[in-house]
Design a protein around this motif. Structure first.
Motif, PDB file in Angstrom:
ATOM      1  N   ASP A 106       0.830  -1.212   0.000  1.00  0.00           N
ATOM      2  CA  ASP A 106       0.000   0.000   0.000  1.00  0.00           C
ATOM      3  C   ASP A 106       0.859   1.255   0.000  1.00  0.00           C
ATOM      4  O   ASP A 106       0.676   2.169   0.811  1.00  0.00           O
ATOM      5  CB  ASP A 106      -0.949   0.007   1.211  1.00  0.00           C
ATOM      6  CG  ASP A 106      -2.016   1.111   1.095  1.00  0.00           C
ATOM      7  OD1 ASP A 106      -2.378   1.461  -0.048  1.00  0.00           O
ATOM      8  OD2 ASP A 106      -2.461   1.615   2.140  1.00  0.00           O
ATOM      9  N   LEU A 107       1.780   1.332  -0.938  1.00  0.00           N
ATOM     10  CA  LEU A 107       2.656   2.498  -1.066  1.00  0.00           C
ATOM     11  C   LEU A 107       1.891   3.581  -1.824  1.00  0.00           C
ATOM     12  O   LEU A 107       1.989   3.714  -3.039  1.00  0.00           O
ATOM     13  CB  LEU A 107       3.946   2.113  -1.792  1.00  0.00           C
ATOM     14  CG  LEU A 107       4.731   0.937  -1.178  1.00  0.00           C
ATOM     15  CD1 LEU A 107       5.978   0.640  -1.997  1.00  0.00           C
ATOM     16  CD2 LEU A 107       5.094   1.221   0.282  1.00  0.00           C
ATOM     17  N   PHE A 108       1.141   4.372  -1.086  1.00  0.00           N
ATOM     18  CA  PHE A 108       0.140   5.254  -1.684  1.00  0.00           C
ATOM     19  C   PHE A 108       0.697   6.570  -2.207  1.00  0.00           C
ATOM     20  O   PHE A 108       0.045   7.255  -2.995  1.00  0.00           O
ATOM     21  CB  PHE A 108      -0.974   5.551  -0.675  1.00  0.00           C
ATOM     22  CG  PHE A 108      -0.564   6.402   0.486  1.00  0.00           C
ATOM     23  CD1 PHE A 108      -0.606   7.788   0.410  1.00  0.00           C
ATOM     24  CD2 PHE A 108      -0.141   5.820   1.673  1.00  0.00           C
ATOM     25  CE1 PHE A 108      -0.236   8.576   1.480  1.00  0.00           C
ATOM     26  CE2 PHE A 108       0.235   6.601   2.759  1.00  0.00           C
ATOM     27  CZ  PHE A 108       0.187   7.986   2.657  1.00  0.00           C
ATOM     28  N   THR A 136      -2.523   4.881  -5.735  1.00  0.00           N
ATOM     29  CA  THR A 136      -3.310   3.654  -5.572  1.00  0.00           C
ATOM     30  C   THR A 136      -4.624   3.656  -6.336  1.00  0.00           C
ATOM     31  O   THR A 136      -5.290   2.615  -6.400  1.00  0.00           O
ATOM     32  CB  THR A 136      -3.635   3.416  -4.078  1.00  0.00           C
ATOM     33  OG1 THR A 136      -4.507   4.451  -3.604  1.00  0.00           O
ATOM     34  CG2 THR A 136      -2.370   3.388  -3.233  1.00  0.00           C
ATOM     35  N   SER A 272       4.443   4.586   2.127  1.00  0.00           N
ATOM     36  CA  SER A 272       3.255   4.585   2.980  1.00  0.00           C
ATOM     37  C   SER A 272       3.689   5.173   4.318  1.00  0.00           C
ATOM     38  O   SER A 272       4.744   5.799   4.408  1.00  0.00           O
ATOM     39  CB  SER A 272       2.730   3.151   3.156  1.00  0.00           C
ATOM     40  OG  SER A 272       3.661   2.369   3.897  1.00  0.00           O
TER      41      SER A 272
END
Length: 363
Positions: A106-108, A136, A272
């Motif tokens: 979840d590296l947004f 994302t 994240s």
């Protein structure tokens, strides 16, 4: 960590990738090792992990499960470029390596600076801006669904793509942008296309403006994406932090990188709240792979960004100093006239990398 504590060792992953990756990633390792030594930080413990075509050949997957598991136990990692378009099927049709890792952790936030170096050609000298890209959602098919793809064909002659924008995702990327602006020149530009994509990018713009109310010390303006391309070409040096959705951010950051001098100089991190990955904004350039002509600047600068992120997260002043040493070493190398071919010089990848490491270590 405060400066009066013993430095802790950091374990960083190394994923060389494809094409020029095995040339530019070692250049970054060389720069990081020189910088942490010069700054008095603990030596980095490097962990090499398989990824890309070599991983397909050895493990049957471009991103083996063992690689994902190992990444979860590390502090952060360096990801080289990949050439997924050249992978054999079925790997070519699957989510590419960077997308797989980004989605898994979840590296947004995709943070992409564009900085013109003194001594190198730039379309707009003095450019010093950062694209903050929501990573994302948006209009790319691989980011529109939890599983599968947001792109489909109900008939051979009809293709449909979904674009997803949600309030929580916009809020968190907007806060990243405004917090970054407070550490820079206190200006945020919101980029959207709300005159046409009224509901989706309209929501993006409106939520960013709502978040702006919590940052009265930061100046805010906004532009449509098409107008923004013109403004960058004409006056990129007037922008500070630019926040936008995924596809617009991808396009604008490539443009900004070239305006600042070369896409080979365009770094990024994907982050994240508790994970981060250094990744140059450019591709794997298979046409020049193995020729010792690739520009490692973007990957080296991405590594500096990673050290900055780690220093901020762990309150480690030595890592932040190491990041600054890398930037200064790069700037000094360019000022000295040691340039790779894409920057107008003749230095090969190795000679340029060694010059940067020497500039970092020099008292």
């Amino acid at each position: 960590m405060t400066s009066n504590e013993s430095p802790r060792p950091y374990r960083l992953g190394v994923l060389h990738g494809d094409g020029i990756g095995p040339e530019i990633v070692p250049a970054s390792v060389l720069a990081v090792d020189a910088a942490v030594a010069a700054a008095g930080a603990a030596p980095v413990q490097w962990v090499e992990l398989p990824l890309g075509r070599s991983a397909i050949d050895a493990h049957g997957s471009a991103v083996p499960d063992s690689t994902l598991k190992a990444l979860g136990d590390l502090d952060a990692w360096l990801l080289g470029p990949h050439d997924s378009a050249a992978y054999p099927e079925p790997h070519r049709s699957r989510l590419n390596p960077s997308g797989t890792i980004r989605k898994h952790f979840d590296l947004f936030a995709n943070i992409r600076p564009a900085t013109a170096f003194e001594g190198a050609d730039a379309v707009v000298p003095g450019t010093d801006l950062v694209i903050v890209r929501e990573n994302t959602q948006g209009f790319y098919a691989d980011r529109s669904t939890y599983k599968g793809t947001g792109e489909f064909m109900p008939s051979p002659d009809v293709a449909i793509a979904m674009g997803i924008i949600t309030r929580p995702a916009v809020e968190r990327i907007a806060r990243e942008a405004f917090e970054l602006a407070r550490r820079r020149r206190r200006k945020v530009t919101i980029v959207h296309k709300a005159n046409v994509l009224r509901l989706t990018t309209g929501l993006f713009r409106d939520v960013c403006l709502e978040v702006a109310a919590d940052y009265p010390d930061v100046t805010v303006d906004d532009f449509h994406i098409d107008a923004m391309t013109v403004h960058l070409v004409r006056r990129a040096d007037e922008f500070d932090v630019v926040v936008t959705e995924n596809m617009f951010g991808d396009i604008l950051s490539d443009l900004a990188g070239e305006i600042a001098g070369s896409l080979g100089n365009a770094p990024s991190i994907n982050a994240s709240a508790d994970r981060a990955m250094a990744q140059a904004a450019h591709g794997s350039a298979p046409d020049i792979a193995g020729r010792d002509v690739a520009n490692p600047t973007a990957m080296i600068m991405s590594s500096a960004m990673l050290l900055d992120w780690l220093g901020g997260r762990h309150r480690d002043d030595a890592l932040s100093e190491a990041a600054d040493l890398i930037r200064r070493g790069l700037a000094a190398t360019v000022r000295s006239g040691t340039l790779t071919p894409d920057m107008g010089g003749t230095a090969g990848t190795r000679r340029f990398s060694e010059a940067v490491a020497a500039a970092i270590a020099r008292p």
